[in-house]
Design a protein around this motif. Structure first.
Motif, PDB file in Angstrom:
ATOM      1  N   LYS A  30     -12.982   5.040  -2.265  1.00  0.00           N
ATOM      2  CA  LYS A  30     -12.576   4.626  -3.601  1.00  0.00           C
ATOM      3  C   LYS A  30     -12.782   5.717  -4.647  1.00  0.00           C
ATOM      4  O   LYS A  30     -12.116   5.704  -5.689  1.00  0.00           O
ATOM      5  CB  LYS A  30     -13.312   3.350  -4.015  1.00  0.00           C
ATOM      6  N   SER A  38       0.827  -1.193   0.000  1.00  0.00           N
ATOM      7  CA  SER A  38       0.000   0.000   0.000  1.00  0.00           C
ATOM      8  C   SER A  38       0.865   1.247   0.000  1.00  0.00           C
ATOM      9  O   SER A  38       2.093   1.172   0.108  1.00  0.00           O
ATOM     10  CB  SER A  38      -0.912   0.006   1.228  1.00  0.00           C
ATOM     11  N   ASP A  89      -8.872  -3.852 -10.526  1.00  0.00           N
ATOM     12  CA  ASP A  89      -8.933  -4.771  -9.381  1.00  0.00           C
ATOM     13  C   ASP A  89      -7.565  -4.977  -8.737  1.00  0.00           C
ATOM     14  O   ASP A  89      -7.453  -5.055  -7.508  1.00  0.00           O
ATOM     15  CB  ASP A  89      -9.494  -6.120  -9.819  1.00  0.00           C
ATOM     16  N   ALA A 100      -5.986   2.448   1.632  1.00  0.00           N
ATOM     17  CA  ALA A 100      -7.321   1.874   1.767  1.00  0.00           C
ATOM     18  C   ALA A 100      -8.230   2.714   2.650  1.00  0.00           C
ATOM     19  O   ALA A 100      -9.451   2.512   2.650  1.00  0.00           O
ATOM     20  CB  ALA A 100      -7.221   0.456   2.323  1.00  0.00           C
ATOM     21  N   TYR A 139      -5.201 -11.932 -10.930  1.00  0.00           N
ATOM     22  CA  TYR A 139      -5.234 -10.551 -11.396  1.00  0.00           C
ATOM     23  C   TYR A 139      -4.685 -10.370 -12.810  1.00  0.00           C
ATOM     24  O   TYR A 139      -4.555  -9.248 -13.293  1.00  0.00           O
ATOM     25  CB  TYR A 139      -4.498  -9.655 -10.401  1.00  0.00           C
ATOM     26  N   TYR A 150      -5.051  -2.933  -8.547  1.00  0.00           N
ATOM     27  CA  TYR A 150      -4.671  -1.765  -7.735  1.00  0.00           C
ATOM     28  C   TYR A 150      -5.306  -1.840  -6.355  1.00  0.00           C
ATOM     29  O   TYR A 150      -4.629  -1.648  -5.337  1.00  0.00           O
ATOM     30  CB  TYR A 150      -5.075  -0.467  -8.431  1.00  0.00           C
ATOM     31  N   TRP A 151      -6.595  -2.129  -6.301  1.00  0.00           N
ATOM     32  CA  TRP A 151      -7.277  -2.203  -5.004  1.00  0.00           C
ATOM     33  C   TRP A 151      -6.694  -3.334  -4.154  1.00  0.00           C
ATOM     34  O   TRP A 151      -6.576  -3.209  -2.936  1.00  0.00           O
ATOM     35  CB  TRP A 151      -8.780  -2.383  -5.203  1.00  0.00           C
ATOM     36  N   LEU A 182      -3.545  -2.266  -2.181  1.00  0.00           N
ATOM     37  CA  LEU A 182      -3.760  -1.412  -1.006  1.00  0.00           C
ATOM     38  C   LEU A 182      -3.949  -2.221   0.271  1.00  0.00           C
ATOM     39  O   LEU A 182      -3.630  -1.742   1.361  1.00  0.00           O
ATOM     40  CB  LEU A 182      -4.967  -0.497  -1.224  1.00  0.00           C
ATOM     41  N   ASP A 183      -4.476  -3.423   0.118  1.00  0.00           N
ATOM     42  CA  ASP A 183      -4.722  -4.279   1.287  1.00  0.00           C
ATOM     43  C   ASP A 183      -3.670  -5.373   1.457  1.00  0.00           C
ATOM     44  O   ASP A 183      -3.654  -6.059   2.475  1.00  0.00           O
ATOM     45  CB  ASP A 183      -6.103  -4.940   1.173  1.00  0.00           C
ATOM     46  N   VAL A 237      -5.730   4.081 -10.769  1.00  0.00           N
ATOM     47  CA  VAL A 237      -6.873   3.346 -11.315  1.00  0.00           C
ATOM     48  C   VAL A 237      -6.843   3.373 -12.837  1.00  0.00           C
ATOM     49  O   VAL A 237      -7.015   2.339 -13.496  1.00  0.00           O
ATOM     50  CB  VAL A 237      -8.193   3.948 -10.783  1.00  0.00           C
ATOM     51  N   HIS A 278      -6.773   8.334  -5.908  1.00  0.00           N
ATOM     52  CA  HIS A 278      -6.640   7.040  -6.577  1.00  0.00           C
ATOM     53  C   HIS A 278      -6.631   7.136  -8.107  1.00  0.00           C
ATOM     54  O   HIS A 278      -6.285   6.165  -8.780  1.00  0.00           O
ATOM     55  CB  HIS A 278      -7.803   6.122  -6.185  1.00  0.00           C
TER      56      HIS A 278
END
Length: 205
Positions: free
Chosen positions: A150, A137, A170, A146, A195, A172-173, A176-177, A159, A155
């Protein structure tokens, strides 16, 4: 570039380079790593071998390497621990895609953070068994990526870039986690497949 992205990429790159990350010194360390051309593009047949930390000089260095080696069809990322200038790095990735180049990781390759972003730029993306792909992240002050909604503008550039390279944001998100900014998460074969990071099967050794 806004501060959060510099901090995100710097911490990963610094850890991989063995640079101590000290609270209150981040700006100075980022400035140092952004003060000289720290990336190398070495021609090898139709390939350009890429090593080093991506920074504000990387796009210009790439353009020079391409001008001198117009036969290049693929970037082979060797050891690319991250970026200290995400704005330039995303421009570089878009340029790689515009040129229709492929990207590849050898069995000894290791990419993290901004280096992983650059790998995504290949039209065809391949890797050999043993290559390491790391993600994490970013953080701005005490807030991790996060923690921002969103639809927050922070972002947008990531994105847009990820959606262009992979067809959706997807991945990228997921980053973050996956791990906090001071750490890195090594992607598993299942993650890589989920991915869509590769367009070709992993080359077995």
């Amino acid at each position: 570039m806004i501060q959060h992205s510099l901090k995100r990429r710097f911490l990963a790159g610094a850890a991989a380079l063995g640079v101590a990350v000290v609270a209150g010194c981040t700006h100075l360390q980022v400035a140092y790593l952004n003060s000289y051309d720290s990336i190398a593009f070495e021609p090898s047949g139709d390939d350009l071998l890429v090593s080093g930390t991506l920074n504000q000089f990387s796009l210009a260095s790439f353009e020079q390497a391409i001008a001198e080696n117009p036969e290049t069809t693929r970037l082979v990322l060797m050891s690319v621990p991250g970026s200290v200038d995400d704005e330039t790095n995303l421009k570089l990735g878009n340029r790689v895609r515009d040129l229709g180049l492929d990207t590849h990781l050898t069995a000894d390759s290791e990419v993290h953070s901004g280096g992983t972003d650059l790998f995504l730029a290949g039209v065809e993306r391949s890797m050999e068994e043993g290559a390491i792909i790391g993600v994490h992240s970013w953080a701005e002050g005490n807030r991790a990526g996060a923690d921002f909604p969103k639809d927050d503008p922070v972002h947008e550039s990531y994105v847009s870039y990820t959606a262009r390279m992979l067809g959706s944001a997807d991945f990228y998100w997921f980053t973050l986690d996956a791990a906090p900014v001071e750490d890195t998460y090594i992607m598993t074969p299942a993650d890589i497949a989920k991915y869509g990071l590769l367009t070709k099967p992993v080359v077995k050794n």
